[in-house]
Structure formats: C-alpha cells, structure tokens
Motif scaffolding. Structure first.
Motif, short mmCIF file in Angstrom:
data_model
loop_
_atom_site.label_atom_id
_atom_site.label_comp_id
_atom_site.label_asym_id
_atom_site.label_seq_id
_atom_site.Cartn_x
_atom_site.Cartn_y
_atom_site.Cartn_z
N PRO A 152 84.56 52.61 57.88
CA PRO A 152 84.68 53.92 58.52
C PRO A 152 83.59 54.92 58.12
CG PRO A 152 86.84 53.14 57.88
CD PRO A 152 85.85 52.20 57.26
N HIS A 153 83.09 54.81 56.89
CA HIS A 153 81.97 55.68 56.47
C HIS A 153 80.74 55.39 57.32
CE1 HIS A 153 83.57 57.26 52.54
NE2 HIS A 153 84.33 56.19 52.65
N HIS A 154 80.40 54.10 57.43
CA HIS A 154 79.22 53.72 58.20
C HIS A 154 79.33 54.17 59.65
CE1 HIS A 154 77.28 51.32 55.11
NE2 HIS A 154 78.38 50.61 54.92
N LEU A 155 80.50 53.96 60.24
CA LEU A 155 80.69 54.27 61.64
C LEU A 155 80.58 55.77 61.88
CD1 LEU A 155 81.21 52.90 64.32
CD2 LEU A 155 83.66 53.00 63.85
N THR A 156 81.18 56.56 61.01
CA THR A 156 81.08 58.02 61.13
C THR A 156 79.64 58.49 61.00
OG1 THR A 156 83.33 58.39 60.34
CG2 THR A 156 81.77 60.20 60.05
N SER A 157 78.90 57.90 60.05
CA SER A 157 77.49 58.28 59.89
C SER A 157 76.67 57.91 61.11
CB SER A 157 76.92 57.62 58.63
OG SER A 157 77.47 58.19 57.47
N LEU A 158 76.97 56.76 61.71
CA LEU A 158 76.28 56.36 62.93
C LEU A 158 76.57 57.33 64.06
CD1 LEU A 158 74.61 54.24 64.54
CD2 LEU A 158 76.77 53.05 64.98
N TRP A 159 77.84 57.68 64.26
CA TRP A 159 78.22 58.57 65.34
C TRP A 159 77.65 59.98 65.19
CZ3 TRP A 159 84.02 56.83 65.04
CH2 TRP A 159 84.22 55.72 65.88
N LEU A 160 77.76 60.53 63.99
CA LEU A 160 77.39 61.94 63.81
C LEU A 160 75.93 62.14 63.43
CD1 LEU A 160 80.54 63.29 61.90
CD2 LEU A 160 79.96 63.61 64.31
N PHE A 161 75.39 61.25 62.61
CA PHE A 161 74.06 61.48 62.06
C PHE A 161 73.01 60.47 62.52
CE2 PHE A 161 77.23 62.62 58.63
CZ PHE A 161 77.34 63.95 59.03
N GLY A 162 73.44 59.44 63.24
CA GLY A 162 72.49 58.53 63.87
C GLY A 162 72.09 57.33 63.08
N HIS A 163 72.69 57.13 61.88
CA HIS A 163 72.33 55.96 61.06
C HIS A 163 73.50 55.57 60.18
CE1 HIS A 163 70.18 53.22 58.40
NE2 HIS A 163 69.15 53.29 59.22
N LYS A 164 73.76 54.28 60.11
CA LYS A 164 74.90 53.76 59.35
C LYS A 164 74.85 54.08 57.86
CE LYS A 164 72.49 49.38 58.67
NZ LYS A 164 72.38 47.97 59.07
N SER A 165 73.65 54.32 57.32
CA SER A 165 73.50 54.55 55.88
C SER A 165 73.17 56.00 55.53
CB SER A 165 72.42 53.62 55.30
OG SER A 165 72.80 52.28 55.44
N LEU A 166 73.32 56.90 56.48
CA LEU A 166 73.02 58.30 56.22
C LEU A 166 74.31 59.00 55.79
CD1 LEU A 166 70.58 60.15 56.26
CD2 LEU A 166 71.08 60.70 58.64
N PHE A 167 74.59 58.89 54.48
CA PHE A 167 75.84 59.41 53.93
C PHE A 167 75.63 60.78 53.28
CE2 PHE A 167 76.36 54.69 53.10
CZ PHE A 167 77.24 54.48 54.15
#
Length: 709
Positions: A152-167
């Motif tokens: 869920p962290h990866h998916l949220t980062s992908l949706w909101l910030f455009g990258h799976k690892s942008l935490f």
C-alpha cells in the motif's frame, strides 16, 4: 593474541531497515579470522553509535554451522525420504538452467514462478543482478514479500507522487506533533522509515514540548513512551483516519500553504468522505468522537506535524485506503514537504531517477484475478497458481532469500502445494521450511564475505547519508556471491536459448556509476571517497523538494485518486452491518527478530518464550482460560495450539501472535530454531483475506476463535 593484533572493520548492519553503523574487530590469520567484538559506530552520521541486539548476532550468522556453504540437491531414497547431497557449482547451475528452460519451453513462460523474500533488499547484489537471470524468463507469475508487507505504501506513492519509491519520511527530529498508527519503531527501528536510535528521538520530541500520539490495538513498546495512546479495533484504522480528515475539512482547518500551486482534487475528496464522521468512526474503532476531533485539531494547528502508519495499517483489509488517507492528511494540513512534517530524501544513489516508477493492474493473477503491482502478483495467490490446472499453471519455482511457508497467508496450504511442483530451486543459505521442498539449493556467501551498499534504505532515511561497506572476510574458495549466482545462471539460460551470454559488472561498479550520476556528483562522490570515509558521509538533513522531486508527468499531486475514492463504498458497506463477536488476530514485532532465520541464533532467542498468544484477561475469563495454559486458536484457514499470556496491554477483543515461528516441520536444518519452534501465525491467516484495493495480504484483523485446549 593481544588486542594490538586485531583488525578493525567498519560496516552497516543489514539485518533491518535502520542500517546502523558498526565497528567490527577480528583477530587471527587471513582465512582463519574470528570476530571478537561488534559495537556501534559513534561516527556514523545516521545511527550515531546506536545498535540493537541483532547486530551482535552477525557473528552467529557468519559462524552458524547450519548455514549452507556448498550447493546441495535433494535425493529421494527407497523409503521416499529426502536426503541431501553436496554437489559442484557446475552441476547445480547446469541442472537448474536446463530444467528452467525445458519446463518453460514445454509449458510456456508462465509455468515458472518466482518468489523473492524480504532479505533481497538487504543484499544489494540480489537487487542489482537478479535481472541477469530474469530478463530471459519474463513470467507473469512473480511474487515477493512486498504484497504481505508494504505494497500500500508503494501504490500510494505511485498514485500521488508518480513513483513507487518516492516515500515521504517523518521528520521526527523537528516535528511538534506526531500521530502514529500501527507502528512500533522501538521494536522495528523504523519501517519505510530508516530511523536508528528512535528511542532517543522520541524522548527528545517529548522533552522539547512535542507530542506523540499512538493509535494501536496493543500498548506497544513505542506506545509506552508516547504522550497519548488509544486502543483501536484492528481493521478500523481507515475509519479513524477518514474521520480525522473529515474534521479537518468540516472545521475549515485545511491549509495547503506551499503545496497549493501544485495540488488539486481535495474538494472532491472532502465531498466523498462527508459520511465518515467521528461519530461513525467511534462506533467501530473504540475511540471516542470527541478524541478524534481533538486529535484532528491538534494535528492541523500544530506548527509542524506528521501522520504516519506502518504494518498494522498496511497489512489489513483497507491497507490501501489507510496509506492514501495518511498522505492526504499530511497534504491537507500543509505538512508534506515541510521541515517537521514529512519530507522526501535525496539519496546519493537515487532509485527514483534510475528505476521504473512501477505500474498497477496491467495484468491479473490467473485464478483469482488479483491485480499486479510492479510486475508482481499478490503472494496470497501462490498456492492456487501452483495447484490449479490449466495454461499458466506454475510447474517450476525459483525462490530467493525467502521462506513463504512461514511468511505468507495460509502457509500450510503453500507447504502442501510446493510438493506438487515439477522442479524447485532456492537461492538461500538455509534448509528451511520452504527450501526443504527444493530440488537444488544454491547458497550465497555470508553477508560479511561481500561488500554492501544500502540502495533501498537510504531512500527511507531520516537524514541523507551515504556509506559503503567493504567485506570483513575474504570470499572462501569454492563459493559464489548472490550476484555471481544470478550471473552464472543467466548466462547458462542464455546459451540454452541460443543467445550470447552477457558479461556482468560487479555491484560495486553499479554503485560507482550511481554516485557519479547522482544528485551529489558536484561533491565528487565515488567509491574511493566512501572507502576513505568508512563510517559514512553526512549529506545533510532532509529538505523541501517539491514540486521538482515529483515524478508525475505534470509535476502535480492529484488527490482525487479514482481507485481509493471508489473503495470508500466497500468500507462504508462493511461497517454499516453488525459485526460478530469473534476475536481479531494481530501480529507483533520484537527487537530481536525480523525474519524467520533469525530464530537460529542463540543471542536472539535466549530468555523467555516469545511465541505466546497475548490475550486480555477479560477475554480469558469469558472463555475460562487461565494464564500460561495451552489454547486452540482457529480461523477459516486452520487451527493451532499455543500457550496464552494474559496482558492488559492489549485491547479486549484482540489477540496477538508473533511472526516467523513454526520451526517444527520435518527436514529442516536449523537446530536452534527447532529448539524454539513455536507456532506459525500464518498457519491460521487466511489467503482469501486481502485488501481488495491493493491486493496486499490482510494478516492483521483476522477473525479467530480461542478456546481452552
């Protein structure tokens, strides 16, 4: 031999996400050296001398007689029992490559399954070189620990910030108000948040007048240090979070501040969550509506605040919603990309700029139709993909650094399914509950026999630092590093497919290139410079970076994400119905543990039994259960027997069992773990219980019954 003859080595501990700096002393002649001391490195700019008990156990890992040093193959005797024979690397690699090619050419590429465990991201050669093999075997049946953990962290980062690892990372050292859900960093040293020495950081937060509010079904070690703790019924965190966000909107407390020019969609979110009031949340969470409103107001009006949630909110039926709403709370209050709020890292070797941003639902699992994320399908589907006939049925399996029989839902079902495979190979140093099913086990070198760079965890760190760890011991003759195993297998598969083998550069050379192309290239960062600074180099505190750091195409944060907005209906429907009186099972973490193989070291398992079922005395009285007796705990997936331990640190209606135990299966070679076998909580977690939004396993909040045995 006296202390003057000792050799001093500097290294980062790779056993959890905290990557604490170590000073390791050895003595003895080359090839016969022994560790005599492991201490924290006071000059490490990230960990500041802090270590936990796991680091000291590195000596046990290296010297463990159960750790495999040579490839072995399984041979069945006339009685049908498995014996293991040591074989040469050539035989092991040739046989593995041939079987993988034969099966995929006969039955299709999806006849191969791949599972990679949590230690993959703790060993950089596994990350940099797995593609040397898997680029030739592009199966859709890929699995990893991600989907029983942080998906869920990866998916949220992908949706909101455009990258799976942008935490976004909680800036605990500068915050005034910290709202924490389902996390226990005192035990974990942080998770998706590399925060060594967190106990001192929490105490400093409170000492300067700040506030830590912990929301958790258990009064954890972290909750005991908090300014305020509230019990919450497992699986209801999304209701609490939505009520907090609803209050922020309804009381006009939202203030985007610096985020306003590149943030849209909050108005639509406010309308869609109007029904999730504090009163509605209070009926199900166990937290009073007045407390929810007060917490929302305190967070929104603090000078700097942050909301953060981890395992307890990720690995549940609404994990995707939880992580999405957490980020919306930080955005709506203007605390994203703000000192004292949450900030993005800028690591020296930057995955965000060098690897794929990821994708979602581009294909689905064959049997249940669950969505892929980043080319992986949920691990909860693995057993059914092995046992269900038809095109794409898994006939061969590659596992790397993983023990899914103990770490994925309904482990007993997977245990049985593995017996149906035509061929299985494991890159692993242990004969464990999963690898005992393999035909061939390929053991890599000890972690202290190869160099290391923390690619994955600098991106989650509380401060920007960089550090390269050189080997403590020479590579033994006749052994291979994990990256060499991937390279050798890849070259053999390529040859069998009529392709030219590709020369592989060493992982350290990839790091060298990453440093030279990274955001600190102006500082002339290089491997040579890191080796000259073995305790690491401080690159400074986290700083605001938006919108430049965003990886969305238009450099905008679009909060009205269609998928979680649509999932609100599922949440409301679920909690609009009356709930039964079954207990809810949650896990728990201990500072001496992380993965199942850590139970094989005496320093990490000594002391009182930690594999007990925690239960509130009121729940025990209702069931005529007494402290210390054995109980049967059962779910839809199965049942097991375990000793019960009474505690008022657990919310009534909740029971807790730790992860990673269950070392009582035949055929494993982990002697100390067998002496402390315990039971596997994943024998009763349910493979059908998932977060329908993300596909992540819902191993917290499992409905169970408990009766006296």
């Amino acid at each position: 031999m006296n202390a003057d003859a000792r050799t001093t080595h500097y290294r980062a501990c790779h056993l959890c996400e905290a990557i604490c700096g170590l000073v390791i002393q050895t003595e003895g002649e080359p090839g016969n050296e022994k560790i005599v001391s492991i201490k924290g490195d006071p000059n490490d700019p990230l960990s500041r001398g802090h270590i936990c008990p796991k680091a000291v156990a590195l000596k046990d890992i290296h010297e463990d007689p159960d750790r495999l040093r040579r490839p072995i193959k399984r041979v069945m005797n006339e009685q049908g029992d498995a014996n293991w024979e040591e074989i040469s690397w050539d035989e092991a690699l040739d046989t593995t490559a041939q079987r993988l090619v034969d099966i995929t050419q006969r039955d299709g590429i999806n006849a191969l399954g791949i599972y990679l465990g949590n230690p993959t991201v703790h060993n950089y050669g596994m990350m940099t070189h797995q593609g040397n093999l898997f680029r030739h075997l592009r199966t859709d049946n890929r699995f990893s620990a991600t989907s029983v953990d942080q998906l869920p962290h990866h998916l949220t980062s992908l949706w909101l910030f455009g990258h799976k690892s942008l935490f976004p990372i909680p800036d605990i050292d500068r915050t005034d108000y910290f709202l924490m859900l389902g996390a226990n960093p005192i035990a974990s040293n942080g998770s998706i948040w590399t925060v060594p020495d967190v106990k001192k950081r929490i105490k400093a937060l409170v000492a300067r007048g700040g506030k830590l509010v912990v929301i958790d079904p258990r009064r954890t070690e972290t909750a005991q240090l908090a300014s305020e703790h509230h019990f919450i019924s497992p699986g209801t965190d999304a209701l609490f979070l939505l009520a907090v966000l609803n209050t922020i909107f309804s009381e006009d407390l939202a203030a985007l501040d610096q985020l306003a020019p590149f943030t849209t969609g909050l108005e639509e979110v406010a309308l869609d969550i109007a029904q999730f009031t504090p009163e509605f949340a209070a009926m199900h969470t166990g937290i009073e509506a007045d407390d929810i409103r007060r917490i929302a107001r305190e967070l929104a009006t603090a000078e700097a605040a942050v909301c953060y949630g981890r395992m307890g909110v990720s690995t549940q039926a609404y994990g995707g919603l939880c992580q999405w709403v957490i980020q919306l709370i930080n955005i709506a209050t203007g605390n994203l990309d703000k000192p004292g709020g949450s900030l993005f890292t800028l690591p020296a070797v930057d995955q965000v700029s060098s690897i794929s941003p990821g994708g979602f639902a581009r294909h689905r699992s064959r049997v249940r139709g669950l969505p892929e994320f980043d080319r992986e399908i949920p691990a909860s589907t693995m057993a059914e993909e092995i046992t269900t006939p038809g095109e794409g049925q898994i006939r061969a399996l590659f596992t790397g650094a993983g023990n899914p029989v103990l770490s994925t839902p309904n482990g007993r079902q997977l245990d049985e399914a593995l017996e149906e495979l035509e061929f299985m190979v494991s890159l692993d140093p242990y004969l464990n509950e999963t690898t005992r099913h393999a035909d061939i086990i390929l053991p890599p070198t000890s972690p202290l026999e190869h160099d290391h760079y923390d690619i994955a965890f600098h991106i989650n760190a509380i401060r920007n630092t960089t550090r390269f760890s050189e080997p403590v011991f020479d590579k033994p003759e006749g052994s291979l590093h994990d990256w060499e195993i991937f390279t050798e297998l890849g070259n053999r598969v390529a040859t069998l497919l009529g392709l030219d083998p590709q020369p592989a550069i060493e992982p350290s050379q990839i790091i060298e290139l990453g440093l030279q192309m990274g955001p600190y290239s102006h500082q002339q960062l290089s491997l040579a410079k890191l080796k000259e600074n073995p305790s690491g180099i401080d690159l400074g505190p986290l700083q605001p970076q938006l919108p430049q750091r965003l990886q969305t195409r238009d450099k905008m944060i679009r909060c009205n994400t269609p998928e979680p907005l649509a999932d609100l209906e599922r949440l409301h429907h679920e909690f609009s119905r009356p709930h039964h009186g079954l207990l809810k099972l949650i896990g728990r973490r201990h500072v001496r543990s992380n993965n199942s193989w850590m139970h094989n070291y005496h320093r990490l398992v000594k002391g009182k039994n930690r594999c007990s079922l925690l239960m509130h005395p009121d729940d025990m009285d209702l069931r005529d259960i007494t402290d210390g007796t054995t109980v049967t705990i059962s779910s839809r997936a199965g049942a097991l027997q375990v000793a019960v331990e009474a505690t008022e640190d657990l919310m009534p209606g909740v029971v807790s069992l730790p992860h990673g135990f269950g070392h009582n299966r035949d055929g494993i070679r982990m002697d100390i773990a067998r002496e402390h076998a315990g039971v596997s909580c994943n024998d009763i977690t349910d493979e059908l219980a998932i977060d329908a939004l993300s596909g992540n396993a819902a191993v917290n909040g499992v409905l169970v019954s408990v009766v006296a045995f």
